[in-house]
Design an enzyme around this catalytic site. Structure first.
Site, PDB file in Angstrom:
ATOM      1  N   ASN A 245      49.343   6.275  60.981  1.00  0.00           N
ATOM      2  CA  ASN A 245      48.271   5.971  61.940  1.00  0.00           C
ATOM      3  C   ASN A 245      48.609   4.670  62.656  1.00  0.00           C
ATOM      4  OD1 ASN A 245      45.660   6.195  63.177  1.00  0.00           O
ATOM      5  ND2 ASN A 245      44.897   4.650  61.741  1.00  0.00           N
TER       6      ASN A 245
ATOM      7  N   GLY B 116      45.100   9.263  75.189  1.00  0.00           N
ATOM      8  CA  GLY B 116      46.438   9.744  74.860  1.00  0.00           C
ATOM      9  C   GLY B 116      47.583   8.916  75.399  1.00  0.00           C
ATOM     10  N   SER B 117      47.389   7.598  75.579  1.00  0.00           N
ATOM     11  CA  SER B 117      48.537   6.801  76.044  1.00  0.00           C
ATOM     12  C   SER B 117      49.632   6.763  74.981  1.00  0.00           C
ATOM     13  CB  SER B 117      48.113   5.377  76.435  1.00  0.00           C
ATOM     14  OG  SER B 117      47.829   4.595  75.298  1.00  0.00           O
ATOM     15  N   ASN B 118      49.225   6.756  73.717  1.00  0.00           N
ATOM     16  CA  ASN B 118      50.253   6.777  72.655  1.00  0.00           C
ATOM     17  C   ASN B 118      50.927   8.138  72.566  1.00  0.00           C
ATOM     18  OD1 ASN B 118      50.339   4.118  71.170  1.00  0.00           O
ATOM     19  ND2 ASN B 118      48.140   4.480  71.309  1.00  0.00           N
TER      20      ASN B 118
ATOM     21  N   HIS C 199      46.639   1.372  64.487  1.00  0.00           N
ATOM     22  CA  HIS C 199      45.321   0.743  64.523  1.00  0.00           C
ATOM     23  C   HIS C 199      45.404  -0.542  65.350  1.00  0.00           C
ATOM     24  CE1 HIS C 199      41.277  -0.063  63.078  1.00  0.00           C
ATOM     25  NE2 HIS C 199      41.647  -1.334  62.966  1.00  0.00           N
TER      26      HIS C 199
ATOM     27  N   MET D 294      39.838  10.659  66.271  1.00  0.00           N
ATOM     28  CA  MET D 294      38.577  10.006  65.928  1.00  0.00           C
ATOM     29  C   MET D 294      37.767  10.715  64.837  1.00  0.00           C
ATOM     30  SD  MET D 294      38.829   7.346  67.678  1.00  0.00           S
ATOM     31  CE  MET D 294      37.211   6.581  67.575  1.00  0.00           C
ATOM     32  N   ARG D 295      38.410  11.529  64.039  1.00  0.00           N
ATOM     33  CA  ARG D 295      37.679  12.215  62.974  1.00  0.00           C
ATOM     34  C   ARG D 295      38.099  11.703  61.601  1.00  0.00           C
ATOM     35  NH1 ARG D 295      34.750  15.278  65.779  1.00  0.00           N
ATOM     36  NH2 ARG D 295      33.467  15.594  63.964  1.00  0.00           N
TER      37      ARG D 295
END
Ligand code: GRF
Length: 210
Positions: free
Chosen positions: A111, A16-18, A113, A94-95
């Site tokens: 998102n 959860g750094s973002n 990436h 991650m889903r």
């Protein structure tokens, strides 16, 4: 009367750094919107504690308790609608997403990436880049469509790979870049400066300067 702020939900599964960078920006009034909800599929993920500390509600679920992906996504969709969420921000979620959420948030789901897409989509993008031996990699923020990391690109930053650089060091540098670029991109969207024309994304006004 103050203008209605964009309501944001962040989806995350891990460190959860973002999420933290987005929550910090929101707390400082620099996100242009409010984070209404964290959606997390892993009850023990550190991001859940981050949300608690930031005073952001977390909707945590166990995918194994549902008959299908669609089943939990319908519940998530209800939660998002109930809160008037206008933007879904995926930050290490991650889903695999189904059309239930992707279509409901078409053009309103983004998102981040850890590669320069379209190179190295999918899992372990940092490891893929190192393995391939590229000299430059980076970070991409994109709209989410039905494919794998394939939606229209909003922003990218490049990062040079040092001679003999380890995966840990590259990962740290990529995260640092992400943690600055993501809040900036969300703010651009919240301010209504981002437009989509086919695959091309235009951002009006000032360029990124982080
Ligand atoms: C980031 O590298 C992001 O690009 C990828 O997942 C990672 C999440 O990191 N999608 P964190 O949990 O936000 O620290």
């Amino acid at each position: 009367m103050a203008e209605q702020q964009l309501r944001i939900a962040v989806f995350a599964s891990g460190q959860g750094s973002n999420f933290q960078a987005l929550a910090d920006a929101a707390a400082e009034g620099k996100l242009g919107g409010s984070i209404e909800l964290l959606v997390c599929d892993k009850p023990s993920a550190p991001v859940v504690e981050r949300a608690r500390r930031a005073g952001i509600e977390a909707w945590v679920f166990n995918p194994k308790s549902y008959a299908s992906r669609e089943a939990y996504e319908h519940e998530i969709l209800d939660e998002l609608r109930r809160r008037g969420v206008g933007l879904v921000v995926l930050a290490g979620y991650m889903r695999i997403l189904t059309p239930v959420l992707v279509e409901a948030f078409d053009g309103r789901m983004i998102n981040i990436h850890p590669s320069l897409l379209p190179s190295f989509p999918g899992l372990n993008a940092i490891g893929q880049a190192l393995e391939h031996g590229v000299k430059v990699t980076g970070v991409t923020i994109h709209f989410v469509d039905g494919g794998l990391d394939s939606g229209p690109i909003i922003a990218q930053r490049s990062i040079e790979i040092g001679e003999g650089e380890s995966e840990a060091s590259l990962s740290e540098r990529i995260h640092s870049a992400e943690n600055v670029l993501y809040p900036w991109a969300v703010r651009c969207i919240a301010e209504g400066r981002v437009t989509l024309d086919g695959r091309k994304v235009r951002i009006a006004g000032a360029d990124f300067s982080g």
